[in-house]
Design a protein around this motif. Structure first.
Motif, PDB file in Angstrom:
ATOM      1  N   ALA A  33     -14.180  23.581   0.304  1.00 43.28           N
ATOM      2  CA  ALA A  33     -15.523  23.165  -0.086  1.00 43.28           C
ATOM      3  C   ALA A  33     -15.436  21.873  -0.710  1.00 43.28           C
ATOM      4  O   ALA A  33     -14.303  21.328  -1.419  1.00 43.28           O
ATOM      5  CB  ALA A  33     -16.275  24.026  -1.250  1.00 43.28           C
ATOM      6  N   PHE A  34     -16.563  20.966  -0.571  1.00 46.46           N
ATOM      7  CA  PHE A  34     -16.520  19.808  -1.154  1.00 46.46           C
ATOM      8  C   PHE A  34     -17.075  19.939  -2.666  1.00 46.46           C
ATOM      9  O   PHE A  34     -18.143  20.620  -2.823  1.00 46.46           O
ATOM     10  CB  PHE A  34     -17.601  18.909  -0.393  1.00 46.46           C
ATOM     11  CG  PHE A  34     -17.287  17.561  -0.861  1.00 46.46           C
ATOM     12  CD1 PHE A  34     -16.392  16.515  -0.655  1.00 46.46           C
ATOM     13  CD2 PHE A  34     -18.445  17.001  -1.874  1.00 46.46           C
ATOM     14  CE1 PHE A  34     -16.401  15.371  -1.080  1.00 46.46           C
ATOM     15  CE2 PHE A  34     -18.436  15.508  -2.204  1.00 46.46           C
ATOM     16  CZ  PHE A  34     -17.625  14.949  -2.020  1.00 46.46           C
ATOM     17  N   ASP A  35     -16.339  19.286  -3.641  1.00 45.57           N
ATOM     18  CA  ASP A  35     -16.678  19.275  -4.940  1.00 45.57           C
ATOM     19  C   ASP A  35     -17.422  17.969  -5.185  1.00 45.57           C
ATOM     20  O   ASP A  35     -16.678  17.079  -5.261  1.00 45.57           O
ATOM     21  CB  ASP A  35     -15.508  19.679  -5.943  1.00 45.57           C
ATOM     22  CG  ASP A  35     -15.903  19.714  -7.397  1.00 45.57           C
ATOM     23  OD1 ASP A  35     -16.865  19.255  -7.803  1.00 45.57           O
ATOM     24  OD2 ASP A  35     -15.110  20.407  -8.199  1.00 45.57           O
ATOM     25  N   PRO A  36     -18.598  18.056  -5.605  1.00 49.53           N
ATOM     26  CA  PRO A  36     -19.254  16.636  -5.713  1.00 49.53           C
ATOM     27  C   PRO A  36     -19.040  16.313  -7.025  1.00 49.53           C
ATOM     28  O   PRO A  36     -19.240  14.976  -7.245  1.00 49.53           O
ATOM     29  CB  PRO A  36     -21.006  17.157  -5.637  1.00 49.53           C
ATOM     30  CG  PRO A  36     -20.974  18.725  -5.924  1.00 49.53           C
ATOM     31  CD  PRO A  36     -19.783  19.087  -5.535  1.00 49.53           C
ATOM     32  N   VAL A  37     -18.660  16.867  -7.902  1.00 52.73           N
ATOM     33  CA  VAL A  37     -18.397  16.348  -9.283  1.00 52.73           C
ATOM     34  C   VAL A  37     -17.061  15.475  -9.276  1.00 52.73           C
ATOM     35  O   VAL A  37     -17.067  14.473  -9.688  1.00 52.73           O
ATOM     36  CB  VAL A  37     -18.011  17.326 -10.223  1.00 52.73           C
ATOM     37  CG1 VAL A  37     -17.867  17.082 -11.687  1.00 52.73           C
ATOM     38  CG2 VAL A  37     -19.347  18.542 -10.478  1.00 52.73           C
ATOM     39  N   VAL A  38     -16.106  16.081  -8.460  1.00 51.78           N
ATOM     40  CA  VAL A  38     -14.939  15.199  -8.608  1.00 51.78           C
ATOM     41  C   VAL A  38     -14.827  14.378  -7.256  1.00 51.78           C
ATOM     42  O   VAL A  38     -14.056  13.487  -6.876  1.00 51.78           O
ATOM     43  CB  VAL A  38     -13.642  16.100  -8.574  1.00 51.78           C
ATOM     44  CG1 VAL A  38     -13.571  16.829 -10.192  1.00 51.78           C
ATOM     45  CG2 VAL A  38     -13.476  17.101  -7.560  1.00 51.78           C
ATOM     46  N   ARG A  39     -15.976  14.614  -6.322  1.00 55.07           N
ATOM     47  CA  ARG A  39     -15.843  13.960  -5.282  1.00 55.07           C
ATOM     48  C   ARG A  39     -14.663  14.112  -4.152  1.00 55.07           C
ATOM     49  O   ARG A  39     -14.203  13.081  -3.652  1.00 55.07           O
ATOM     50  CB  ARG A  39     -16.264  12.336  -5.156  1.00 55.07           C
ATOM     51  CG  ARG A  39     -17.761  12.189  -5.973  1.00 55.07           C
ATOM     52  CD  ARG A  39     -17.959  10.643  -6.003  1.00 55.07           C
ATOM     53  NE  ARG A  39     -19.295  10.528  -6.645  1.00 55.07           N
ATOM     54  CZ  ARG A  39     -19.645   9.543  -7.028  1.00 55.07           C
ATOM     55  NH1 ARG A  39     -19.015   8.382  -6.597  1.00 55.07           N
ATOM     56  NH2 ARG A  39     -20.938   9.310  -7.447  1.00 55.07           N
ATOM     57  N   ASP A  40     -14.194  15.269  -3.996  1.00 51.64           N
ATOM     58  CA  ASP A  40     -12.951  15.611  -2.999  1.00 51.64           C
ATOM     59  C   ASP A  40     -13.294  16.990  -2.654  1.00 51.64           C
ATOM     60  O   ASP A  40     -14.147  17.973  -3.234  1.00 51.64           O
ATOM     61  CB  ASP A  40     -11.840  15.379  -4.166  1.00 51.64           C
ATOM     62  CG  ASP A  40     -10.550  15.163  -3.340  1.00 51.64           C
ATOM     63  OD1 ASP A  40     -10.803  15.197  -2.000  1.00 51.64           O
ATOM     64  OD2 ASP A  40      -9.651  15.282  -3.996  1.00 51.64           O
ATOM     65  N   TRP A  41     -12.478  17.140  -1.556  1.00 57.16           N
ATOM     66  CA  TRP A  41     -12.473  18.612  -0.990  1.00 57.16           C
ATOM     67  C   TRP A  41     -11.255  19.424  -1.878  1.00 57.16           C
ATOM     68  O   TRP A  41     -10.332  18.948  -2.257  1.00 57.16           O
ATOM     69  CB  TRP A  41     -11.941  18.605   0.335  1.00 57.16           C
ATOM     70  CG  TRP A  41     -13.092  18.034   1.292  1.00 57.16           C
ATOM     71  CD1 TRP A  41     -12.846  16.664   1.686  1.00 57.16           C
ATOM     72  CD2 TRP A  41     -13.957  18.666   1.866  1.00 57.16           C
ATOM     73  NE1 TRP A  41     -14.167  16.323   2.416  1.00 57.16           N
ATOM     74  CE2 TRP A  41     -14.786  17.456   2.564  1.00 57.16           C
ATOM     75  CE3 TRP A  41     -14.569  19.735   1.823  1.00 57.16           C
ATOM     76  CZ2 TRP A  41     -15.986  17.872   3.348  1.00 57.16           C
ATOM     77  CZ3 TRP A  41     -15.603  20.070   2.674  1.00 57.16           C
ATOM     78  CH2 TRP A  41     -16.590  19.117   3.234  1.00 57.16           C
ATOM     79  N   GLN A  42     -11.752  20.605  -1.943  1.00 56.52           N
ATOM     80  CA  GLN A  42     -10.884  21.682  -2.561  1.00 56.52           C
ATOM     81  C   GLN A  42     -10.777  22.895  -1.774  1.00 56.52           C
ATOM     82  O   GLN A  42     -11.492  23.568  -1.107  1.00 56.52           O
ATOM     83  CB  GLN A  42     -11.878  22.268  -3.983  1.00 56.52           C
ATOM     84  CG  GLN A  42     -12.255  21.159  -4.935  1.00 56.52           C
ATOM     85  CD  GLN A  42     -11.185  20.310  -5.593  1.00 56.52           C
ATOM     86  OE1 GLN A  42     -10.361  21.098  -5.932  1.00 56.52           O
ATOM     87  NE2 GLN A  42     -11.349  18.912  -5.291  1.00 56.52           N
ATOM     88  N   TRP A  43      -9.356  23.318  -1.983  1.00 55.97           N
ATOM     89  CA  TRP A  43      -9.024  24.478  -1.014  1.00 55.97           C
ATOM     90  C   TRP A  43      -7.734  24.966  -1.784  1.00 55.97           C
ATOM     91  O   TRP A  43      -7.305  24.511  -2.813  1.00 55.97           O
ATOM     92  CB  TRP A  43      -8.508  24.302   0.211  1.00 55.97           C
ATOM     93  CG  TRP A  43      -7.391  23.103   0.488  1.00 55.97           C
ATOM     94  CD1 TRP A  43      -6.115  23.605   0.564  1.00 55.97           C
ATOM     95  CD2 TRP A  43      -7.500  21.739   0.410  1.00 55.97           C
ATOM     96  NE1 TRP A  43      -5.569  22.539   0.389  1.00 55.97           N
ATOM     97  CE2 TRP A  43      -6.379  21.498   0.509  1.00 55.97           C
ATOM     98  CE3 TRP A  43      -8.645  20.790   0.246  1.00 55.97           C
ATOM     99  CZ2 TRP A  43      -5.838  20.166   0.617  1.00 55.97           C
ATOM    100  CZ3 TRP A  43      -8.191  19.660   0.323  1.00 55.97           C
ATOM    101  CH2 TRP A  43      -7.061  19.084   0.407  1.00 55.97           C
ATOM    102  N   ASN A  44      -7.611  26.343  -1.421  1.00 52.68           N
ATOM    103  CA  ASN A  44      -6.296  27.111  -2.047  1.00 52.68           C
ATOM    104  C   ASN A  44      -5.685  27.616  -0.913  1.00 52.68           C
ATOM    105  O   ASN A  44      -5.759  28.599  -0.346  1.00 52.68           O
ATOM    106  CB  ASN A  44      -6.924  28.305  -2.792  1.00 52.68           C
ATOM    107  CG  ASN A  44      -5.819  29.073  -3.246  1.00 52.68           C
ATOM    108  OD1 ASN A  44      -5.018  29.662  -2.925  1.00 52.68           O
ATOM    109  ND2 ASN A  44      -6.091  29.452  -4.783  1.00 52.68           N
TER     110      ASN A  44
END
Length: 75
Positions: A33-44
């Motif tokens: 998912a794209f995290d608009p707060v940190v402006r980066d993609w996040q994954w686990n």
């Protein structure tokens, strides 16, 4: 980003269609998912690896079709 890139290459063999479908499946399942707060993609990576995604585009697409409700599917 390198572990995700390596996993996508491993799973898709560099096939662009398969790579797009793989990323789409990850996003649909909330694993990418794209995290608009940190402006980066996040994954686990642990959760993605735990899903044991196939190395076969046909199996991936068949799995996506199975997730559809029975109404839109033709038999």
């Amino acid at each position: 980003m390198r572990p995700l890139t390596q996993l996508v290459q491993e799973k898709t063999g560099g096939n662009p269609f398969f790579a797009i479908q793989f990323f789409t499946a990850l996003a649909e399942e909330g694993l990418l998912a794209f995290d608009p707060v940190v402006r980066d993609w996040q994954w686990n990576m642990d959760r993605i690896r735990a899903k044991s995604y196939t190395y076969n585009v046909v199996d991936l697409m068949a799995g996506k079709l199975k997730r559809l409700s029975s109404k839109p599917r033709k038999r």
